[in-house]
Design a protein around this motif. Structure first.
Motif, PDB file in Angstrom:
ATOM      1  N   GLN A  10      -5.235   0.987   8.945  1.00 50.97           N
ATOM      2  CA  GLN A  10      -4.938  -0.187   8.104  1.00 50.97           C
ATOM      3  C   GLN A  10      -3.436  -0.398   7.988  1.00 50.97           C
ATOM      4  O   GLN A  10      -2.958  -1.534   8.038  1.00 50.97           O
ATOM      5  N   ALA A  11      -2.660   0.682   7.854  1.00 49.39           N
ATOM      6  CA  ALA A  11      -1.206   0.557   7.773  1.00 49.39           C
ATOM      7  C   ALA A  11      -0.656  -0.047   9.064  1.00 49.39           C
ATOM      8  O   ALA A  11       0.208  -0.932   9.027  1.00 49.39           O
ATOM      9  N   GLN A  12      -1.168   0.402  10.206  1.00 47.26           N
ATOM     10  CA  GLN A  12      -0.721  -0.143  11.487  1.00 47.26           C
ATOM     11  C   GLN A  12      -1.020  -1.636  11.579  1.00 47.26           C
ATOM     12  O   GLN A  12      -0.175  -2.418  12.023  1.00 47.26           O
ATOM     13  N   LYS A  13      -2.199  -2.048  11.139  1.00 46.37           N
ATOM     14  CA  LYS A  13      -2.560  -3.472  11.172  1.00 46.37           C
ATOM     15  C   LYS A  13      -1.664  -4.289  10.247  1.00 46.37           C
ATOM     16  O   LYS A  13      -1.207  -5.374  10.617  1.00 46.37           O
ATOM     17  N   SER A  14      -1.422  -3.785   9.038  1.00 49.41           N
ATOM     18  CA  SER A  14      -0.578  -4.514   8.074  1.00 49.41           C
ATOM     19  C   SER A  14       0.835  -4.690   8.601  1.00 49.41           C
ATOM     20  O   SER A  14       1.436  -5.760   8.459  1.00 49.41           O
ATOM     21  N   LEU A  15       1.368  -3.644   9.216  1.00 46.65           N
ATOM     22  CA  LEU A  15       2.728  -3.725   9.747  1.00 46.65           C
ATOM     23  C   LEU A  15       2.783  -4.635  10.974  1.00 46.65           C
ATOM     24  O   LEU A  15       3.694  -5.454  11.111  1.00 46.65           O
ATOM     25  N   ALA A  16       1.803  -4.515  11.860  1.00 44.47           N
ATOM     26  CA  ALA A  16       1.767  -5.338  13.071  1.00 44.47           C
ATOM     27  C   ALA A  16       1.636  -6.822  12.728  1.00 44.47           C
ATOM     28  O   ALA A  16       2.192  -7.679  13.432  1.00 44.47           O
ATOM     29  N   ALA A  17       0.936  -7.138  11.640  1.00 43.97           N
ATOM     30  CA  ALA A  17       0.716  -8.537  11.256  1.00 43.97           C
ATOM     31  C   ALA A  17       2.031  -9.259  10.948  1.00 43.97           C
ATOM     32  O   ALA A  17       2.103 -10.481  11.063  1.00 43.97           O
ATOM     33  N   ILE A  18       3.067  -8.515  10.574  1.00 40.57           N
ATOM     34  CA  ILE A  18       4.357  -9.147  10.280  1.00 40.57           C
ATOM     35  C   ILE A  18       5.419  -8.766  11.311  1.00 40.57           C
ATOM     36  O   ILE A  18       6.622  -8.936  11.077  1.00 40.57           O
ATOM     37  N   GLY A  19       4.978  -8.219  12.448  1.00 42.57           N
ATOM     38  CA  GLY A  19       5.900  -7.948  13.547  1.00 42.57           C
ATOM     39  C   GLY A  19       6.591  -6.601  13.515  1.00 42.57           C
ATOM     40  O   GLY A  19       7.606  -6.410  14.167  1.00 42.57           O
ATOM     41  N   LEU A  20       6.047  -5.644  12.757  1.00 47.08           N
ATOM     42  CA  LEU A  20       6.629  -4.304  12.701  1.00 47.08           C
ATOM     43  C   LEU A  20       5.718  -3.315  13.431  1.00 47.08           C
ATOM     44  O   LEU A  20       4.515  -3.536  13.531  1.00 47.08           O
ATOM     45  N   THR A  21       6.292  -2.224  13.919  1.00 46.28           N
ATOM     46  CA  THR A  21       5.531  -1.203  14.642  1.00 46.28           C
ATOM     47  C   THR A  21       5.502   0.078  13.830  1.00 46.28           C
ATOM     48  O   THR A  21       6.562   0.582  13.423  1.00 46.28           O
ATOM     49  N   ALA A  22       4.304   0.618  13.601  1.00 45.78           N
ATOM     50  CA  ALA A  22       4.150   1.872  12.867  1.00 45.78           C
ATOM     51  C   ALA A  22       4.348   3.045  13.824  1.00 45.78           C
ATOM     52  O   ALA A  22       3.771   3.084  14.903  1.00 45.78           O
ATOM     53  N   ILE A  23       5.192   3.986  13.425  1.00 48.54           N
ATOM     54  CA  ILE A  23       5.401   5.220  14.177  1.00 48.54           C
ATOM     55  C   ILE A  23       4.775   6.339  13.341  1.00 48.54           C
ATOM     56  O   ILE A  23       5.275   6.687  12.273  1.00 48.54           O
ATOM     57  N   ASP A  24       3.657   6.880  13.833  1.00 48.27           N
ATOM     58  CA  ASP A  24       2.906   7.904  13.104  1.00 48.27           C
ATOM     59  C   ASP A  24       3.632   9.244  13.176  1.00 48.27           C
ATOM     60  O   ASP A  24       3.960   9.729  14.257  1.00 48.27           O
ATOM     61  N   THR A  25       3.892   9.838  12.021  1.00 47.47           N
ATOM     62  CA  THR A  25       4.548  11.139  11.940  1.00 47.47           C
ATOM     63  C   THR A  25       3.762  11.998  10.967  1.00 47.47           C
ATOM     64  O   THR A  25       3.408  11.547   9.881  1.00 47.47           O
ATOM     65  N   ILE A  26       3.508  13.238  11.382  1.00 48.83           N
ATOM     66  CA  ILE A  26       2.712  14.137  10.540  1.00 48.83           C
ATOM     67  C   ILE A  26       3.605  15.250  10.025  1.00 48.83           C
ATOM     68  O   ILE A  26       4.348  15.869  10.781  1.00 48.83           O
ATOM     69  N   ARG A  27       3.532  15.478   8.727  1.00 46.68           N
ATOM     70  CA  ARG A  27       4.264  16.568   8.080  1.00 46.68           C
ATOM     71  C   ARG A  27       3.254  17.622   7.647  1.00 46.68           C
ATOM     72  O   ARG A  27       2.138  17.298   7.275  1.00 46.68           O
ATOM     73  N   GLY A  28       3.674  18.857   7.660  1.00 46.75           N
ATOM     74  CA  GLY A  28       2.807  19.939   7.212  1.00 46.75           C
ATOM     75  C   GLY A  28       3.128  20.377   5.805  1.00 46.75           C
ATOM     76  O   GLY A  28       4.220  20.131   5.303  1.00 46.75           O
ATOM     77  N   THR A  29       2.157  21.033   5.161  1.00 49.00           N
ATOM     78  CA  THR A  29       2.407  21.603   3.839  1.00 49.00           C
ATOM     79  C   THR A  29       3.206  22.883   4.026  1.00 49.00           C
ATOM     80  O   THR A  29       3.077  23.579   5.032  1.00 49.00           O
ATOM     81  N   GLU A  30       4.034  23.181   3.063  1.00 48.47           N
ATOM     82  CA  GLU A  30       4.864  24.384   3.125  1.00 48.47           C
ATOM     83  C   GLU A  30       4.146  25.536   2.422  1.00 48.47           C
ATOM     84  O   GLU A  30       3.705  25.392   1.281  1.00 48.47           O
ATOM     85  N   PRO A  31       4.041  26.680   3.092  1.00 51.48           N
ATOM     86  CA  PRO A  31       3.425  27.837   2.425  1.00 51.48           C
ATOM     87  C   PRO A  31       4.333  28.351   1.316  1.00 51.48           C
ATOM     88  O   PRO A  31       5.555  28.263   1.424  1.00 51.48           O
ATOM     89  N   LYS A  32       3.726  28.871   0.254  1.00 49.32           N
ATOM     90  CA  LYS A  32       4.481  29.412  -0.870  1.00 49.32           C
ATOM     91  C   LYS A  32       4.002  30.828  -1.136  1.00 49.32           C
ATOM     92  O   LYS A  32       2.881  31.191  -0.817  1.00 49.32           O
ATOM     93  N   GLY A  33       4.851  31.616  -1.737  1.00 52.91           N
ATOM     94  CA  GLY A  33       4.507  32.997  -2.068  1.00 52.91           C
ATOM     95  C   GLY A  33       5.247  33.960  -1.171  1.00 52.91           C
ATOM     96  O   GLY A  33       6.020  33.580  -0.292  1.00 52.91           O
ATOM     97  N   LYS A  34       4.998  35.276  -1.401  1.00 50.42           N
ATOM     98  CA  LYS A  34       5.697  36.306  -0.627  1.00 50.42           C
ATOM     99  C   LYS A  34       5.173  36.402   0.799  1.00 50.42           C
ATOM    100  O   LYS A  34       5.927  36.563   1.727  1.00 50.42           O
ATOM    101  N   CYS A  35       3.879  36.374   0.983  1.00 55.05           N
ATOM    102  CA  CYS A  35       3.307  36.455   2.331  1.00 55.05           C
ATOM    103  C   CYS A  35       2.010  35.647   2.356  1.00 55.05           C
ATOM    104  O   CYS A  35       0.916  36.189   2.369  1.00 55.05           O
ATOM    105  N   PRO A  36       2.138  34.323   2.360  1.00 58.53           N
ATOM    106  CA  PRO A  36       0.954  33.470   2.338  1.00 58.53           C
ATOM    107  C   PRO A  36       0.145  33.605   3.630  1.00 58.53           C
ATOM    108  O   PRO A  36       0.698  33.760   4.707  1.00 58.53           O
TER     109      PRO A  36
END
Length: 180
Positions: free
Chosen positions: A107-133
Motif C-alpha cells: 500500500q505504501a508503494q502504491k500511495s507513493l507511486a500515485a504521486i510520482g515517488l518511488t519507495a525504496i524498501d529497507t529492513i532494520r533489525g531489532t537490537e539484542p539487549k542483555g549480557k548474552c542474548p
C-alpha cells in the motif's frame, strides 16, 4: 617593539571586527524572490552571491542559502550565497511526501507511486539487549512501514526516492545459567 605593538593592534582590531560581526545570522529567505532575498540579506548586513540551480521551486525563487539559515557568519564582511531556482528540469514538480506509516509495504508503494515517488524498501533489525542474548525462534518480518526518509510532509521533487523502513523482529532471551 614596534612590530609587537603593530601585531597587538591588528589582533585587537580583528577581535573587535569579529565581535561586532558575531550577531550576523543568516536570515531565512527561502521561498522569496531573488530581489526580496537580496534586500533581506543586505538589511541583515550581508554581501551576497547569486548561484543558480535546478530545483522544484519556480524560476527566480530562492531555494536555499549557503551557509544555511540560522548560521552565524564571522567573516568580515559577512557573505551569503543565495541559491536561486532555474526551475525544474523537464516535468519536475514539487510533491509532498504522504504519511504512509503503519501501511503495509504494498500500500505504501502504491500511495507513493500515485504521486510520482518511488519507495525504496529497507529492513532494520531489532537490537539484542542483555549480557548474552540468545535468539528465540525464527526472525519475523513486520510488514508495516515504521519510518520514512524523507519524512511525511516534506516537499520533494516528483520522481524522488522515499526510503520506507520496515522491521525484522527477533525475540531474544537471557540464558538461565552463565553465558555460553
Amino acid at each position: 617593539m614596534r612590530g609587537l605593538l603593530s601585531t597587538i593592534l591588528l589582533m585587537t582590531a580583528l577581535a573587535f571586527a569579529r565581535a561586532a560581526n558575531a550577531d550576523t545570522v543568516v536570515p531565512n529567505v527561502k521561498g522569496l524572490t531573488a530581489a526580496a532575498a537580496i534586500a533581506a540579506v543586505q538589511a541583515a548586513g550581508f554581501e551576497y552571491n547569486i548561484l543558480s540551480e535546478s530545483s522544484c521551486s519556480s524560476p527566480g525563487i530562492v531555494s536555499d542559502t549557503r551557509p544555511p539559515e540560522g548560521s552565524i557568519v564571522l567573516a568580515v564582511p559577512p557573505r551569503v550565497n543565495l541559491i536561486v531556482s532555474q526551475g525544474g528540469v523537464g516535468p519536475l514538480e514539487g510533491v509532498t511526501v504522504p504519511n504512509v506509516l503503519n501501511n503495509r509495504l504494498e500500500q505504501a508503494q502504491k500511495s507513493l507511486a500515485a504521486i510520482g515517488l518511488t519507495a525504496i524498501d529497507t529492513i532494520r533489525g531489532t537490537e539484542p539487549k542483555g549480557k548474552c542474548p540468545t535468539p528465540v525462534g525464527p526472525p519475523r518480518l513486520i510488514d508495516s512501514v515504521m519510518e520514512t526518509k524523507p519524512s511525511a510532509g516534506t516537499l520533494v521533487c516528483s520522481g524522488s526516492n522515499v526510503v520506507v523502513y520496515r522491521l525484522m523482529y527477533q525475540r531474544y532471551q537471557e540464558p538461565k545459567g552463565p553465558c555460553p
